[in-house]
Scaffold this active site. Structure first.
Site, PDB file in Angstrom:
ATOM      1  CE  LYS A 160       2.381 -21.249  17.193  1.00 34.51           C
ATOM      2  NZ  LYS A 160       3.255 -21.277  16.228  1.00 34.51           N
TER       3      LYS A 160
ATOM      4  CG  HIS B 126       4.854 -23.960   5.137  1.00 38.97           C
ATOM      5  ND1 HIS B 126       4.139 -23.804   6.022  1.00 38.97           N
ATOM      6  CD2 HIS B 126       5.985 -24.612   5.986  1.00 38.97           C
ATOM      7  CE1 HIS B 126       4.339 -23.966   7.188  1.00 38.97           C
ATOM      8  NE2 HIS B 126       5.578 -24.334   7.301  1.00 38.97           N
TER       9      HIS B 126
ATOM     10  CG  HIS C 299       0.706 -27.297   8.720  1.00 39.54           C
ATOM     11  ND1 HIS C 299       0.805 -26.613   7.314  1.00 39.54           N
ATOM     12  CD2 HIS C 299       0.953 -26.023   9.364  1.00 39.54           C
ATOM     13  CE1 HIS C 299       0.881 -25.389   7.392  1.00 39.54           C
ATOM     14  NE2 HIS C 299       1.123 -25.158   8.470  1.00 39.54           N
TER      15      HIS C 299
ATOM     16  CE  LYS D 232      -1.948 -22.471   8.047  1.00 37.52           C
ATOM     17  NZ  LYS D 232      -0.957 -21.751   9.072  1.00 37.52           N
TER      18      LYS D 232
ATOM     19  CG  ASP E 228      -1.427 -21.520  13.358  1.00 41.58           C
ATOM     20  OD1 ASP E 228      -1.267 -20.959  12.107  1.00 41.58           O
ATOM     21  OD2 ASP E 228      -0.283 -21.976  13.883  1.00 41.58           O
TER      22      ASP E 228
ATOM     23  CD  GLU F  30       5.377 -24.097  15.732  1.00 45.17           C
ATOM     24  OE1 GLU F  30       6.017 -23.194  15.280  1.00 45.17           O
ATOM     25  OE2 GLU F  30       4.131 -24.150  15.532  1.00 45.17           O
TER      26      GLU F  30
ATOM     27  CE  LYS G 230       7.560 -28.192   7.549  1.00 45.34           C
ATOM     28  NZ  LYS G 230       8.521 -27.345   7.758  1.00 45.34           N
TER      29      LYS G 230
ATOM     30  NE  ARG H  18      -2.774  -0.107   3.423  1.00 48.51           N
ATOM     31  CZ  ARG H  18      -3.458  -0.818   4.113  1.00 48.51           C
ATOM     32  NH1 ARG H  18      -4.909  -1.020   4.008  1.00 48.51           N
ATOM     33  NH2 ARG H  18      -2.855  -0.861   5.520  1.00 48.51           N
TER      34      ARG H  18
END
Ligand code: BG6
Length: 485
Positions: free
Chosen positions: A334, A172, A234, A142, A229, A210, A176, A43
């Site tokens: 997480k 993604h 995934h 996504k 998420d 993670e 992998k 923008r």
């Protein structure tokens, strides 16, 4: 083949964290067709040179081995261009069209790395500007929607402008290297196929762990949560790769038809089964890798008292002849003990042990992170004593294939793989709209049950493996998560 790649969201996190480093690596690996142009769109007003300087600076935050030298960046920068656009202004799309027409490349890849609520307006405007001809491909990042209805709404607009084979929906994880290994392992070798079924396999675990927290993405994450998420996309995509039937060919639709069948075969959730088979958690302060870290509720941009889940573990089944009764456990979170993602296929134990005290199941471990590789866990004889072979001499060993080491020079990262596939029009590793909608259909009862359940996520300490209830979930079937075995 000549190409132009347009990145909508050209100053956003995804662009500089993932896409630019991947494009640079592709250039380094001589994968990018020569003469291509990369146009970032956003923008604010800036010149090409200002944009190049912005990207140059951002490379400082990329891992060292993936940073360009001055000379390399100079080569890369020659491909980079910048254009200011207001995404709702038709004249800005006309300007983009003219920019693309100047050169008339064979392929224009339009990558929507923006917030998904902008996808409909961008697609409509692209359609009205006539930027949807046969040489155009649209890449959609996504999350595509936040539930079935919103995903369907986005897909309706995308389909009204682009043919399905022009739409590249990114997950993604499919890019992998481990996922390619899995395809090669299953469909390039005859060895495992006779064993790849309920008669030989006891259970399958998929863990996407993670060590990181939500970082600066607290506002996005809090609207999303781990189920949307990581699981809806995934984890389910990995599950389809594990459970699918051998496709009749390596064509994108042959593969995607089989993946869709798996998604349609997943055992549906009810409010009762959500309470029994799904565990949600939220991290509290703790230690990860020896460092003290905050709890989720203390993270920036997370609303007070949030009930957002940062951890999910669930049990499901694939209801077909191959897999009936085999538990599939999915787990993601997480601030867990490590960045450690893997798929563990546990085989059934020997039916009649002749070496007492040695019951131990064989396992195939497909490692995604931190390195990708394959381990096959077996029992072997340590040696032979005077008394001949007996139980105590059997010891677990693993055949360990470290693909990162073996094929180091040929390994390419997930985004690099997927960007190159989008440029060359290979859809095999992209998600079709029906797969994506079916995945939403399957997770929605979980979202609904949680919305109506006042108990909220279970707390877990950062640096562990999630709430104790996740261990109880698998223990009920006599199983344990990999790190507990
Ligand atoms: C993204 C999620 O899709 O995947 C992030 O939005 C997550 O929350 C990331 O951290 C994990 O990807 P990877 O490749 O680092 O495992």
């Amino acid at each position: 083949m000549s190409f132009d790649l347009v990145l909508f969201g050209g100053t956003g996190d995804l662009t500089w964290r993932k896409l630019m480093p991947a494009l640079f690596q592709a250039m380094r690996h001589h994968q990018l067709p020569p003469g291509g142009r990369i146009l970032a769109v956003a923008r604010d007003e800036r010149s090409d040179d200002e944009y190049r300087a912005f990207i140059r600076e951002r490379f400082a935050e990329v891992e060292a081995s993936k940073r360009p030298s001055e000379a390399e960046f100079a080569d890369f920068a020659r491909m980079l261009h910048y254009r200011r656009m207001d995404l709702s202004h038709p004249q800005d799309y006309a300007g983009l069209k003219a920019w693309l027409a100047e050169r008339g490349a064979d392929v224009a890849v339009l990558y929507l790395a923006t917030s998904p609520h902008l996808f409909p307006v961008i697609c409509e405007q692209l359609g009205q500007a006539g930027l949807n001809g046969p040489g155009v491909r649209v890449v959609l990042e996504k999350p595509l929607g936040h539930d079935l209805a919103s995903a369907q709404q986005i897909n309706r607009v995308v389909r009204s402008v682009f043919a399905e084979e022009q739409a590249f929906r990114i997950d993604h994880y499919l890019g992998k290297p481990a996922v390619q290994n899995l395809m090669a392992l299953r469909f390039g070798n005859a060895l495992f196929e006779p064993l790849w079924r309920r008669e030989s396999i006891a259970n399958i675990q998929i863990t996407l762990a993670e060590g990181m927290g939500v970082g600066t993405r607290g506002d996005y994450y809090d609207r999303t949560g781990a189920l949307r998420d990581m699981v809806q996309n995934h984890a389910l995509q990995l599950l389809t790769m594990i459970a699918m039937e051998p496709p009749p060919s390596n064509d994108a639709d042959a593969i995607r038809d089989e993946k869709l069948k798996v998604l349609k075969s997943l055992k549906p959730f009810s409010a009762d089964s959500v309470a029994r088979d799904v565990v949600r958690g939220q991290y509290r302060a703790g230690n990860v890798g020896g460092q003290p870290v905050k709890g989720y509720l203390e993270e920036a941009k997370v609303p007070a008292g949030s009930r957002c889940e940062t951890f999910v573990a669930l049990r499901t089944e694939v209801q077909n002849w191959r897999w009936a009764g085999v538990p599939f456990y999915l787990r993601t979170g997480k601030r867990l003990a490590a960045h450690d993602s893997q798929i563990v296929v546990t085989f059934r134990e020997v039916p009649h042990p002749i070496f007492p005290g040695t019951r131990r199941a064989n396992k195939l471990v497909i490692k995604l992170q931190p390195e990708d590789g394959l381990e096959l866990h077996l029992l072997a004889a340590k040696g032979s004593g005077a008394a001949g072979l007996h139980g105590e001499m059997l010891t677990p060993v693993s055949l360990d294939l470290d693909f990162d080491k073996a094929f180091a020079s040929e390994r390419i990262g997930a985004y690099e793989r997927l960007l190159m596939d989008a440029i060359s029009g290979r859809l095999n590793l992209f998600v079709r709209s029906d797969e994506q909608e079916q995945a939403w259909r399957w997770v929605e009862p979980v979202l609904d049950a949680w919305a109506n359940d006042p108990s909220g996520p279970r707390p877990y300490s950062a640096g562990g493996w999630g709430p104790a209830a996740a261990s109880a979930l698998v223990a009920r079937d006599g199983c344990a998560w990999a790190e507990e075995q």
